[in-house]
Design an enzyme around this catalytic site. Sequence first.
Site, PDB file in Angstrom:
ATOM      1  CG  ASP A 317      -2.128   0.947   0.980  1.00  0.00           C
ATOM      2  OD1 ASP A 317      -2.061   1.779   0.044  1.00  0.00           O
ATOM      3  OD2 ASP A 317      -3.110   0.877   1.739  1.00  0.00           O
TER       4      ASP A 317
HETATM    5  C1  BGC Z   1      -4.979   3.316   0.139  1.00  0.00           C
HETATM    6  C2  BGC Z   1      -5.100   2.292  -0.967  1.00  0.00           C
HETATM    7  C3  BGC Z   1      -4.937   2.970  -2.285  1.00  0.00           C
HETATM    8  C4  BGC Z   1      -3.609   3.696  -2.321  1.00  0.00           C
HETATM    9  C5  BGC Z   1      -3.330   4.410  -3.622  1.00  0.00           C
HETATM   10  C6  BGC Z   1      -3.740   4.153   0.015  1.00  0.00           C
HETATM   11  O1  BGC Z   1      -3.761   5.196   0.902  1.00  0.00           O
HETATM   12  O2  BGC Z   1      -4.986   2.669   1.386  1.00  0.00           O
HETATM   13  O3  BGC Z   1      -6.344   1.634  -0.891  1.00  0.00           O
HETATM   14  O4  BGC Z   1      -5.052   2.039  -3.333  1.00  0.00           O
HETATM   15  O5  BGC Z   1      -3.583   4.653  -1.283  1.00  0.00           O
HETATM   16  O6  BGC Z   1      -4.138   5.514  -3.748  1.00  0.00           O
END
Ligand code: BGC
Length: 840
Positions: A317
């Site tokens: 993530d």
């Molecule tokens: C989120 C993810 C997301 C990623 C990219 C993160 O903060 O937890 O779900 O895909 O950002 O935007």
Amino acid sequence: MDNTRPATNALEKGPAPGGLRQSKFALFCKRHKFIVIPIAIMILLLPLLGLLALRTHHAHGMNYTSPVVYPSPQGYGAGNWSAAYERAAAVVANMSLEEMNNVTLGVIDGSNGCVGVSGSAPRYGYPGLCLHDAGNGVRNTDGVNGYASGLHIGASWNATLAYERAQFMGAEFRRKGVNVALGPVVGPIGRIAEGGRNWEAFGADPYLDGILGAQSVIGLQESVIASVKHFVAYEQETNRNPISTNSDTILSTSANLDDQTMHELYLWPFQDLIYAGAGCVMCSYNRVNSTYACENSKSINGLLKGELNFQGFVVSDWVGQHSGIPSADAGLDLAMPTSTYWSERQLEQAVNTGAMNMTRLVDMATRILATFYQFGQDEALPLGVGMPPNLLLPHNYTDAKDAASRPNLLQQAIEGHVLVKNINGALPLSKPKVISIFGNDAIVQTAFNPDGQLFPQSWDFVGLGLPQAMNIASNTPVQDPPQVKNGTLVVGGGSGSNTPAYINSPYDSIQARAYDDDTALFFDFTSTTPNVVASSDASIVIINEYASEVWDRPGLADARSDQLVTNVASACNNTIVVIHNAGIRLVDAWIENPNVTAVLYAHLPGQDAGRALVQILYGDVSPSGRLPYTVAKQASDYGDLLGPCQNAKNSLSPQCDFGEGPNVDYRSFLARNVTPRFAFGEGLTYSSFDYSDLQVSVNATATANDTISAPVYANGTMNGNRNNANIGVGGLQSLFEIAGTVEATLTNAGTVAAAEVAQLYLQIPTTYSNSSNKVTRVLRGFQKVMVQPNTTARVSFNLRTKDLSSWDVVRQAWVVPSGEFEVFIGKSVLNTPLSGSFVT
Ligand code: BGC
């Protein structure tokens, strides 16, 4: 060699010191063998019992450590991955270590709107990947549809709809130049009622998430790679990221859970999605049993790549990577959006110095490239081609929408509406003369004319001022969510938010219908104490319940909306309430008011919100949604699972003990014997259904007492799965074999056509529950069927071996317990007119 011999001989050679005592002892044993033998067995078993106790009590406090599992299993092209692996291996074989290192991390690109771009290997025609959010549609760009959210699709209980939605959505991602769609979401599952991201997943049950998530993966992957997220046990926003203060760092919260809970609840849906062929898995922000999820060798090497034999790649993530070589060794393959740990050729150096095994780096690059080939991304459009970096500057407009998606978008929107109260024939409406409409959610935002931030995930846009933004940064709940400014709520906030080209509000569509029916409309969209025209046939109050990534909800109902409902109901004896809710919304403030005649949970329908609502309000279609979570009578009924774990002692290492084990949502209510307001699976139609003719044909054999050893997964070996014919993509293949079927007949006893959602619950015998948590009934099948009045439909549920199994922590295997399995078929977890059983 027989090592016991010399010792025996030695004993035979005359008395050793203490020999007399030995022989007296032997004599005693001989005489009292009926007492001595059982005692000896008990003594021998004690360590095992101790081990069991440790595992069992793990959930109740103390010492949570995640076991280490090394080395990382190598992908090898299991199942239908072999051709892609061959291609990838041929390329990687020629790559330099620097090139391999380069493809494992994100690069700052800036030339497109991708939320992340990964490193390329131009010599081999590998352009890198455009990774972009998310599971509910293409985020933060123009020319795309706004799909119904995960929770809304969960409420539809319609696997075909989930598949078709994902097909259309995937095609949009591809037209925009996205290679990896960052969804679907099957974690959070919804452990806590106030979870900020519960609306992104399908519902608070692993089976439901597994079935709908698998269909979503299949649909998306016809065009792009699906990145299943967030792995694993990511159940709260509070303390999701580390917080650095002047002198210290507060770590992310640690989800502390036992092995059985991991398998039977949090890992469960991921297995179905991997089995469906998911190419990418995103590891989550939280820690799991004290170790960050993106460097957790037990969960990535052990569970995902070992037990589930995952062949794709693991992406962090965003900024979820917290170490260099340890994260690589633990199984992380791609660090996004970039990496301070890997971006200075550290992996290359580590291989050169021997600090990291080269096979791991080769495996990382091979997994990424194999996935690229597996899903035809070598034939995709240039990275992020349809998504300009700045939408507010002139750019080429890429319309990614397909006109053929329109009926499906409307159908999604319709099917996630759940009717929970309908008295005095309030619904459907029938050519009313006068209707009054109230509530800020009835219309779209009063302005949609951005001058800076474009879409609802921007805090400015939803009206979060500076103090609240600061709260967000410190991971504490936002006290005053922006219910009002949103207007009609069609999606939640954060990276799962989508960006429809238009939104059809309830008022837009009611107004159009009023024209057809010659109905007079009165409305007030701002006041909480509106005048109610006395001649109104009905008053429709339309409210919402907002939730977003980054913060957990401060409560399960907002007082302002409750006040509005109560005020209108005090003046109108036919008050119909519609709630666009991004999660559980309590209704205790007014549900028993006899003037509140109908209540619809409208969830997050996407762009066709109004059009769908009107079809239901006016009876063009019967409501067919069912709750994918439990609505309690009052907030306290959720007990410990109401809100997030807080870092009460201001510790640098926040802890969250999942002591309830697998018993979340309805299982928690069953285990604690608390009666909910509306049960999991509940929902009314405009008709009524009778259930009859249950037939249970399950011929499963118990494996709980098998003496054969458990299947050996790749745990602790690099490629142990390769030679195990029983293990394929998704893990042990026999888990997915059909162990039996259950059938029943539904009769539409009413006067209108309606879709019924027949649900199958099992009460699995407790033989192999390793935890002290009560074993409750669990969802193990559902089927949605449209039935014409006075006709019948036969529903048939296939039970997979997985569906009958419990996780045995000692044998480290799924086992079918022996005993009586109770079978329940019905309309919700608590309303099951048919019951039967089978014995294993
Ligand atoms: C989120 C993810 C997301 C990623 C990219 C993160 O903060 O937890 O779900 O895909 O950002 O935007």
